[in-house]
Design an enzyme around this catalytic site. Structure first.
Site, PDB file in Angstrom:
ATOM      1  N   ASP B 326     -22.914  58.303 -18.311  1.00 15.38           N
ATOM      2  CA  ASP B 326     -23.978  59.027 -17.576  1.00 15.38           C
ATOM      3  C   ASP B 326     -25.313  58.630 -18.176  1.00 15.38           C
ATOM      4  O   ASP B 326     -25.456  58.546 -19.389  1.00 15.38           O
ATOM      5  CB  ASP B 326     -23.726  60.534 -17.695  1.00 15.38           C
ATOM      6  CG  ASP B 326     -24.777  61.351 -16.975  1.00 15.38           C
ATOM      7  OD1 ASP B 326     -24.660  61.422 -15.697  1.00 15.38           O
ATOM      8  OD2 ASP B 326     -25.669  61.866 -17.626  1.00 15.38           O
ATOM      9  N   ILE B 327     -26.312  58.326 -17.293  1.00 15.79           N
ATOM     10  CA  ILE B 327     -27.626  57.926 -17.764  1.00 15.79           C
ATOM     11  C   ILE B 327     -28.292  59.169 -18.333  1.00 15.79           C
ATOM     12  O   ILE B 327     -28.366  60.202 -17.620  1.00 15.79           O
ATOM     13  CB  ILE B 327     -28.452  57.330 -16.630  1.00 15.79           C
ATOM     14  CG1 ILE B 327     -27.767  56.068 -16.072  1.00 15.79           C
ATOM     15  CG2 ILE B 327     -29.882  57.003 -17.068  1.00 15.79           C
ATOM     16  CD1 ILE B 327     -28.378  55.503 -14.806  1.00 15.79           C
ATOM     17  N   GLU B 370     -25.947  59.842 -11.438  1.00 12.79           N
ATOM     18  CA  GLU B 370     -26.278  58.828 -12.419  1.00 12.79           C
ATOM     19  C   GLU B 370     -25.085  58.551 -13.328  1.00 12.79           C
ATOM     20  O   GLU B 370     -25.199  57.971 -14.390  1.00 12.79           O
ATOM     21  CB  GLU B 370     -27.521  59.268 -13.254  1.00 12.79           C
ATOM     22  CG  GLU B 370     -27.303  60.444 -14.153  1.00 12.79           C
ATOM     23  CD  GLU B 370     -27.366  61.821 -13.456  1.00 12.79           C
ATOM     24  OE1 GLU B 370     -27.314  61.883 -12.200  1.00 12.79           O
ATOM     25  OE2 GLU B 370     -27.413  62.815 -14.168  1.00 12.79           O
TER      26      GLU B 370
END
Lengths: 326, 458
Positions: B326-327, B370
């Site tokens: 996950d960003i 994301e």
């Protein structure tokens, strides 16, 4: 005389009304006439009228039927004709005897005259042909009898009746040819002609005949007749042929009648039986017609007139009585 | 006729049979009628002939009867018996209106049919005689031109004599009929051959030769006849039909060629379209599997791959690892740099992930927002952690500017949770979810522990 007139009238009637023959006539029919056969020679013609007059005298009607000899037997047997006054042995004996035997006709008795039928020549011919009347003489001198139609054969003049003359010529080896005349009168014309010129002639003749009175001559004497001569070729001088003989001499001359005549016309047979003539009478009777040129009816009338008693004697007694009673 | 194949119910033969049968029937009937007429005529003539013989003998016989000359009657009657057609004679005398047989010979002799019947009436005897082929003639004797019936002669001549006489005539008649019938038969056969069979043979032969493949080589029917008849009409009609067929065939060939060309074009077009379609399908398939922004597998395809690989686990492979990343602070990034920059960021991160995951069976997918997931078949936990760490570093090395709230790093970073499964196949369902859950928990733990790091589940 009265009777003679009646007879003459009746004869005239018959001559005016000629015979009408009914084919259906016989004994069962209503015809009441006695039919007398008429042939083609003179004595028979005259004698038939004389006998006819006799029946008239008995009260029966009479008619006349002219026919040939060959026709008469059947007619007599069937009752179409009833009386024949001349049956000559020489020409009619076989049929007559057969018919009598069968009972179809009746022998109504013989005349006192005897008959002969044969080749005949005038006496003067003997000068030309010596040996006559012996038949063998003909073998040598046949040429004297020759005529243009028969030359070189001799001429034999025959009558218009059936006779075995050709057979006789063959059987006896005669160098003759037969010339047959149409009527018996021609015989006498030829005879008369030759007689006047004294020319050889041999012809058929018979006796009794009126010729006997006017022409002198003789019959040829052929080999004697025998019944076998007519039936057996081996009999006689020629073993191969029949009839190598002459005709019977002294033959009978009879009357014949239908078997039922007496039943229908009583007394008629007796009357017929009564009729009798000798050779001379026959000759005289015939001469009336041939020489005197009378018709048969007139000749009969003349003869009855000349021989009335004889003629009347032939009428049966019963009828004479009846007539007397009337 | 030889060219014509055998036909069971030939019309020519039927006509021949029918006409010939009728002719034979008619000819036989007429022959029989003619024979009958001849017979009755002969019978009539026979009577006339017998009457003639009677007239010939009647004069002598009448004379003999007239004179009751039995010998002559017998002689004459014997002479009559010599006449070939007479086989019986009887002479009756009519004496005394009776009727007496006085001579009989042959089949009318006393031992045969005709017998004297004294008490019978005349008529009965006559009819009795006539029933037996006997003819009675009266015998008349002419006395002074008047006929007198003197007897009767009965002459017998049976049917056999008539047939014997008629035999040559009958034979000729029958032979004549047979010859006529045979002549008719032969004539009809010949005429039938010339007029029917020959033209038919020509037609049949032509029809047999008829081949649509070689219509141009076909020779028209030619029936030799100087005048128009039915066969000529057939010939014209048939030749006309062949002409039309030929034209039709030419047109058909032309159309066929056109069609072939069209087909070829069509096939090319179809091939092109198919190819295009295939490409589009492939694209569509890829699109259906790929996230459009990042060009990595989408969530649905991720699920399929994971499920597929999970099924292989225990059967083909021994390990299956899952990385979820996950960003970090991506919401902030979007807020700071806008969504387009956010998208670019996502794409850059995805590209980096794809670049590091090189094995064919490995799969990079956008798990959501994301988040990304990496499925690693046949990869144990250790290898998966190493790969995750390597990826994390590479993302960081990208240096994508991001002013994060934690101020630890001013570039975009990612947090990653790794889990590995070695579970057997029969436990797959619970473990499939459990693998995601464990990876997901590891991710949370990485988040919780400061982000930009890799955590794994044991």
């Amino acid at each position: 005389m009265k009777k003679t007139i009646i007879i003459l009238i009746s004869l005239t009637i018959f001559s005016v009304f000629p015979f009408k023959f009914d084919a259906s006539a016989n004994s069962d029919k209503s015809s009441s006439e006695i039919v007398i056969v008429i042939n083609n020679w003179s004595s028979q013609m005259v004698l038939s009228r004389i006998v006819g007059s006799l029946f008239n005298e008995m009260g029966y009607d009479v008619s006349y039927a002219k026919m040939e000899i060959s026709q008469q037997w059947g007619a007599l047997a069937r009752g179409i004709a009833h009386v024949q006054v001349e049956v000559w042995e020489g020409t009619m004996d076989k049929m007559f005897n057969k018919m009598v035997e069968q009972g179809r006709i009746i022998d109504a008795g013989a005349y006192t005259a005897t008959t002969r039928e044969e080749w005949w020549y005038p006496d003067y011919v003997e000068e030309y042909c010596p040996g006559l009347p012996d038949w063998k003489a003909l073998k040598k001198c046949y040429k004297i009898f020759a005529v243009p139609e028969t030359y070189p054969k001799g001429r034999y003049l025959a009558g218009p009746w059936e006779k075995p003359e050709e057979s006789r010529i063959r059987g006896l080896d005669l160098n003759f040819a037969t010339i047959i005349v149409k009527e018996s009168n021609e015989l006498w014309i030829e005879l008369d002609k030759a007689y006047k010129e004294k020319k050889p002639i041999v012809l058929f003749n018979w006796t009794p005949n009126w010729i006997d009175i006017y022409y002198k001559g003789k019959f040829i004497e052929f080999p004697e007749y025998d019944p076998k001569c007519d039936t057996d070729p081996s009999w006689g001088i020629n073993p191969y042929y029949m009839y190598d003989c002459g005709n019977p001499k002294s033959g009978w001359l009879k009357k014949a009648a239908w078997s039922g005549i007496n039943k229908k016309w009583p007394g008629s047979l007796q009357a017929l039986k009564n009729v009798s003539l000798d050779s001379r009478m026959f000759a005289q009777m015939t001469a009336l017609m041939v020489v005197d040129k009378m018709p048969p009816e007139q000749a009969a009338q003349k003869w009855i007139k000349d021989n009335y008693k004889l003629w009347e004697s032939w009428v049966p007694v019963n009828f004479k009585k009846r007539k007397t009673d009337e | 006729m030889n060219n014509l194949p055998e036909v069971k119910n030939s019309i020519t033969l039927k006509m021949l049979k029918l006409i010939f049968s009728i002719y034979v029937l008619v000819a036989s009937s007429t022959t029989i009628i003619q024979m009958g007429v001849e017979y009755y005529s002969a019978k009539k003539n026979l009577k006339a002939e017998l009457e003639g013989y009677t007239k010939m003998f009647s004069l002598d016989l009448a004379a003999a009867l007239w004179d009751f000359d039995r010998e002559a009657i017998q002689r004459i009657s014997s002479g009559i018996m010599e006449v070939p057609v007479i086989n019986g004679v009887a002479v009756l005398d009519l004496e005394n209106n009776g009727k007496k047989v006085i001579y009989s010979a042959g089949c009318l002799s006393e031992n045969s049919t005709l017998k004297e019947k004294p008490n019978k009436p005349e008529k009965e005897l006559i009819s009795f005689s006539l029933e037996n082929d006997a003819y009675e003639f009266p015998i008349e004797y002419f006395l002074l031109n008047n006929p007198i019936k003197v007897g009767t002669i009965i002459l017998h001549s049976d049917t056999g004599i008539i047939f014997k006489r008629l035999k040559p005539g009958f034979t000729t008649l029958i032979i004549n009929s047979i010859i006529k019938s045979l002549a008719l038969f032969i004539i009809f056969l010949t005429v039938g051959k010339i007029l029917l069979t020959k033209p038919l043979s020509i037609i049949v032969a032509s029809l047999n030769k008829l081949d649509f493949q070689d219509l141009d080589k076909y020779r028209p029917i030619n029936i030799k006849s100087d005048y128009d008849n039915e066969f000529k009409l057939i010939e014209k009609a048939f030749n006309s039909m062949i002409e039309r067929l030929f034209k039709s065939k030419s047109r058909l060939i032309s159309l066929q060629n056109e069609l072939i060309k069209s087909n070829e074009l069509l096939e090319i077009k179809i091939a092109e379209r198919t190819k295009e379609l295939s490409q589009k399908n492939k694209l569509l398939d890829e699109l259906s599997k790929t996230d459009p922004l990042t060009s990595v597998a989408n969530r649905r395809f991720f699920n399929e791959i994971l499920e597929q690989e999970y099924r292989r686990l225990g059967r083909v492979s021994t390990h299956l690892s899952l990385i979820i990343c996950d960003i970090d602070y991506f919401k902030t990034y979007n807020d700071l740099y806008g969504h387009q920059a956010g998208d670019k960021c996502l794409k850059a991160v995805a590209d980096q992930l794809k670049a590091k995951v090189k094995r064919k069976n490995d799969c990079v997918a956008r798990y959501g927002g994301e988040e990304f997931a990496i499925v690693l078949p046949d990869t144990n936990l250790e290898s998966a952690v190493k790969l995750a760490e390597k990826i994390r570093k590479e993302v960081e090395y990208l240096g994508i500017k991001h002013e994060k709230p934690d101020n630890l790093s001013q570039v975009v970073t990612i947090s990653m949770g790794v889990a590995c499964s070695t579970i057997a196949l029969d436990e797959k369902e619970c473990c499939f979810s459990e693998l995601i859950e464990r990876a997901d928990k590891s991710l949370y733990r990485a988040k919780e522990l400061g982000r930009n790091r890799v955590e794994f589940a044991d």
